[in-house]
Design a protein around this motif. Sequence first.
Motif, PDB file in Angstrom:
ATOM      1  N   LEU A  24       3.081  13.936 -14.840  1.00 38.61           N
ATOM      2  CA  LEU A  24       2.153  13.273 -15.749  1.00 38.61           C
ATOM      3  C   LEU A  24       1.168  14.292 -16.312  1.00 38.61           C
ATOM      4  CD1 LEU A  24       1.264  10.050 -13.707  1.00 38.61           C
ATOM      5  CD2 LEU A  24       2.771  10.214 -15.696  1.00 38.61           C
ATOM      6  N   ALA A  25       1.083  14.349 -17.623  1.00 39.60           N
ATOM      7  CA  ALA A  25       0.076  15.196 -18.268  1.00 39.60           C
ATOM      8  C   ALA A  25      -1.301  14.595 -18.004  1.00 39.60           C
ATOM      9  CB  ALA A  25       0.341  15.261 -19.770  1.00 39.60           C
ATOM     10  N   ALA A  26      -2.340  15.398 -18.178  1.00 39.43           N
ATOM     11  CA  ALA A  26      -3.709  14.898 -18.001  1.00 39.43           C
ATOM     12  C   ALA A  26      -3.908  13.664 -18.866  1.00 39.43           C
ATOM     13  CB  ALA A  26      -4.703  15.980 -18.377  1.00 39.43           C
ATOM     14  N   GLY A  27      -4.418  12.596 -18.265  1.00 41.87           N
ATOM     15  CA  GLY A  27      -4.675  11.359 -18.987  1.00 41.87           C
ATOM     16  C   GLY A  27      -3.480  10.429 -19.128  1.00 41.87           C
ATOM     17  N   ALA A  28      -2.293  10.877 -18.751  1.00 40.78           N
ATOM     18  CA  ALA A  28      -1.087  10.053 -18.887  1.00 40.78           C
ATOM     19  C   ALA A  28      -0.974   9.070 -17.725  1.00 40.78           C
ATOM     20  CB  ALA A  28       0.158  10.928 -18.950  1.00 40.78           C
ATOM     21  N   SER A  29      -0.160   8.032 -17.924  1.00 40.65           N
ATOM     22  CA  SER A  29       0.014   7.043 -16.865  1.00 40.65           C
ATOM     23  C   SER A  29       1.392   6.407 -16.921  1.00 40.65           C
ATOM     24  CB  SER A  29      -1.057   5.950 -16.973  1.00 40.65           C
ATOM     25  OG  SER A  29      -0.912   5.241 -18.182  1.00 40.65           O
ATOM     26  N   ARG A  30       1.768   5.811 -15.824  1.00 37.83           N
ATOM     27  CA  ARG A  30       2.960   4.960 -15.734  1.00 37.83           C
ATOM     28  C   ARG A  30       2.420   3.539 -15.739  1.00 37.83           C
ATOM     29  NH1 ARG A  30       7.575   6.300 -16.709  1.00 37.83           N
ATOM     30  NH2 ARG A  30       8.497   5.051 -15.087  1.00 37.83           N
ATOM     31  N   PRO A  31       2.998   2.648 -16.532  1.00 37.76           N
ATOM     32  CA  PRO A  31       2.447   1.298 -16.638  1.00 37.76           C
ATOM     33  C   PRO A  31       2.517   0.520 -15.325  1.00 37.76           C
ATOM     34  CG  PRO A  31       4.569   1.456 -17.750  1.00 37.76           C
ATOM     35  CD  PRO A  31       4.202   2.843 -17.321  1.00 37.76           C
ATOM     36  N   VAL A  32       1.621  -0.433 -15.204  1.00 36.31           N
ATOM     37  CA  VAL A  32       1.633  -1.302 -14.033  1.00 36.31           C
ATOM     38  C   VAL A  32       2.929  -2.104 -14.057  1.00 36.31           C
ATOM     39  CG1 VAL A  32       0.500  -3.251 -12.899  1.00 36.31           C
ATOM     40  CG2 VAL A  32      -0.884  -1.420 -13.906  1.00 36.31           C
ATOM     41  N   HIS A  33       3.605  -2.143 -12.917  1.00 34.03           N
ATOM     42  CA  HIS A  33       4.861  -2.860 -12.783  1.00 34.03           C
ATOM     43  C   HIS A  33       5.020  -3.317 -11.345  1.00 34.03           C
ATOM     44  CE1 HIS A  33       5.781   1.246 -11.547  1.00 34.03           C
ATOM     45  NE2 HIS A  33       6.800   0.746 -10.869  1.00 34.03           N
ATOM     46  N   ARG A  34       6.102  -4.008 -11.081  1.00 30.12           N
ATOM     47  CA  ARG A  34       6.356  -4.543  -9.746  1.00 30.12           C
ATOM     48  C   ARG A  34       7.805  -4.226  -9.380  1.00 30.12           C
ATOM     49  NH1 ARG A  34       3.749  -9.508  -7.696  1.00 30.12           N
ATOM     50  NH2 ARG A  34       2.742  -9.397  -9.720  1.00 30.12           N
ATOM     51  N   ASP A  35       8.007  -3.603  -8.217  1.00 30.15           N
ATOM     52  CA  ASP A  35       9.351  -3.358  -7.696  1.00 30.15           C
ATOM     53  C   ASP A  35       9.635  -4.463  -6.693  1.00 30.15           C
ATOM     54  OD1 ASP A  35       9.837  -0.883  -9.082  1.00 30.15           O
ATOM     55  OD2 ASP A  35       8.380   0.021  -7.729  1.00 30.15           O
ATOM     56  N   GLY A  36      10.294  -5.514  -7.149  1.00 30.02           N
ATOM     57  CA  GLY A  36      10.466  -6.699  -6.326  1.00 30.02           C
ATOM     58  C   GLY A  36      11.403  -6.554  -5.164  1.00 30.02           C
ATOM     59  N   ASP A  37      12.302  -5.573  -5.226  1.00 33.19           N
ATOM     60  CA  ASP A  37      13.326  -5.519  -4.187  1.00 33.19           C
ATOM     61  C   ASP A  37      13.272  -4.289  -3.302  1.00 33.19           C
ATOM     62  OD1 ASP A  37      14.068  -3.791  -6.183  1.00 33.19           O
ATOM     63  OD2 ASP A  37      16.120  -4.512  -6.365  1.00 33.19           O
ATOM     64  N   HIS A  38      12.237  -3.477  -3.424  1.00 29.53           N
ATOM     65  CA  HIS A  38      12.164  -2.301  -2.543  1.00 29.53           C
ATOM     66  C   HIS A  38      10.739  -1.768  -2.409  1.00 29.53           C
ATOM     67  CE1 HIS A  38      12.956  -0.659  -6.614  1.00 29.53           C
ATOM     68  NE2 HIS A  38      12.131   0.296  -6.242  1.00 29.53           N
ATOM     69  N   ASP A  39      10.478  -1.157  -1.241  1.00 32.34           N
ATOM     70  CA  ASP A  39       9.213  -0.478  -0.984  1.00 32.34           C
ATOM     71  C   ASP A  39       9.251   0.894  -1.636  1.00 32.34           C
ATOM     72  OD1 ASP A  39       8.430  -2.573   0.767  1.00 32.34           O
ATOM     73  OD2 ASP A  39       9.454  -1.595   2.448  1.00 32.34           O
ATOM     74  N   VAL A  40       8.058   1.436  -1.948  1.00 34.24           N
ATOM     75  CA  VAL A  40       7.956   2.762  -2.558  1.00 34.24           C
ATOM     76  C   VAL A  40       6.901   3.566  -1.805  1.00 34.24           C
ATOM     77  CG1 VAL A  40       7.411   4.050  -4.667  1.00 34.24           C
ATOM     78  CG2 VAL A  40       8.554   1.842  -4.834  1.00 34.24           C
ATOM     79  N   LEU A  41       7.213   4.821  -1.547  1.00 30.32           N
ATOM     80  CA  LEU A  41       6.268   5.762  -0.960  1.00 30.32           C
ATOM     81  C   LEU A  41       6.058   6.873  -1.981  1.00 30.32           C
ATOM     82  CD1 LEU A  41       4.714   6.515   1.671  1.00 30.32           C
ATOM     83  CD2 LEU A  41       6.684   7.925   2.261  1.00 30.32           C
ATOM     84  N   LEU A  42       4.809   7.105  -2.395  1.00 27.88           N
ATOM     85  CA  LEU A  42       4.498   8.191  -3.327  1.00 27.88           C
ATOM     86  C   LEU A  42       3.964   9.381  -2.552  1.00 27.88           C
ATOM     87  CD1 LEU A  42       2.619   6.429  -6.278  1.00 27.88           C
ATOM     88  CD2 LEU A  42       5.031   7.010  -6.109  1.00 27.88           C
ATOM     89  N   LEU A  43       4.472  10.552  -2.861  1.00 26.44           N
ATOM     90  CA  LEU A  43       4.003  11.813  -2.284  1.00 26.44           C
ATOM     91  C   LEU A  43       3.532  12.682  -3.442  1.00 26.44           C
ATOM     92  CD1 LEU A  43       3.640  14.031  -0.133  1.00 26.44           C
ATOM     93  CD2 LEU A  43       6.073  14.559  -0.424  1.00 26.44           C
ATOM     94  N   VAL A  44       2.251  13.015  -3.463  1.00 28.50           N
ATOM     95  CA  VAL A  44       1.693  13.814  -4.553  1.00 28.50           C
ATOM     96  C   VAL A  44       1.969  15.290  -4.267  1.00 28.50           C
ATOM     97  CG1 VAL A  44      -0.390  14.420  -5.833  1.00 28.50           C
ATOM     98  CG2 VAL A  44      -0.066  12.079  -5.012  1.00 28.50           C
ATOM     99  N   LEU A  45       2.656  15.941  -5.219  1.00 28.71           N
ATOM    100  CA  LEU A  45       3.039  17.347  -5.078  1.00 28.71           C
ATOM    101  C   LEU A  45       2.028  18.297  -5.710  1.00 28.71           C
ATOM    102  CD1 LEU A  45       6.820  16.991  -6.013  1.00 28.71           C
ATOM    103  CD2 LEU A  45       5.816  17.101  -3.714  1.00 28.71           C
ATOM    104  N   GLU A  46       1.483  17.904  -6.858  1.00 26.20           N
ATOM    105  CA  GLU A  46       0.525  18.741  -7.599  1.00 26.20           C
ATOM    106  C   GLU A  46      -0.562  17.870  -8.191  1.00 26.20           C
ATOM    107  OE1 GLU A  46       0.485  22.048  -7.790  1.00 26.20           O
ATOM    108  OE2 GLU A  46       2.377  22.301  -6.718  1.00 26.20           O
ATOM    109  N   GLY A  47      -1.780  18.376  -8.221  1.00 29.59           N
ATOM    110  CA  GLY A  47      -2.890  17.643  -8.820  1.00 29.59           C
ATOM    111  C   GLY A  47      -3.270  16.431  -7.990  1.00 29.59           C
TER     112      GLY A  47
END
Length: 118
Positions: A24-47
């Motif tokens: 993601l560039a500075a100020g960019a985003s991924r829209p709010v959404h819902r993953d109905g059928d699976h869990d998600v784990l986010l690992l921040v690599l940079e920034g």
Amino acid sequence: GVAGGLLHSKQLLLRRPHIHRTTLAAGASRPVHRDGDHDVLLLVLEGAVEVVHPGGATTVARGGLAFLPANTSHGVRNGGAATSQHLAIEFLDEVARGSATEDTMAKHKILRGLRGEP
């Protein structure tokens, strides 16, 4: 649960993980959404990223983790001045034809291998 700084869960480990990296560039985003059928784990690599969830937003810095249970609204935005990168680790149960999971996996060309296709 969390033990010794590691996330462990029988429920998570028995599922098949799917991993993709997002930049993601500075100020960019991924829209709010819902993953109905699976869990998600986010690992921040940079920034750092802000994980938007029903309770507000939580900043997760490099090396940090965020767990997003299935069927929970969430989004990710980079509120910083530098580019950020994170891994989204999705814990998939099964692939049902015509499901959102099948669509996601097809986009990432995973189904071909599962079906024995080249």
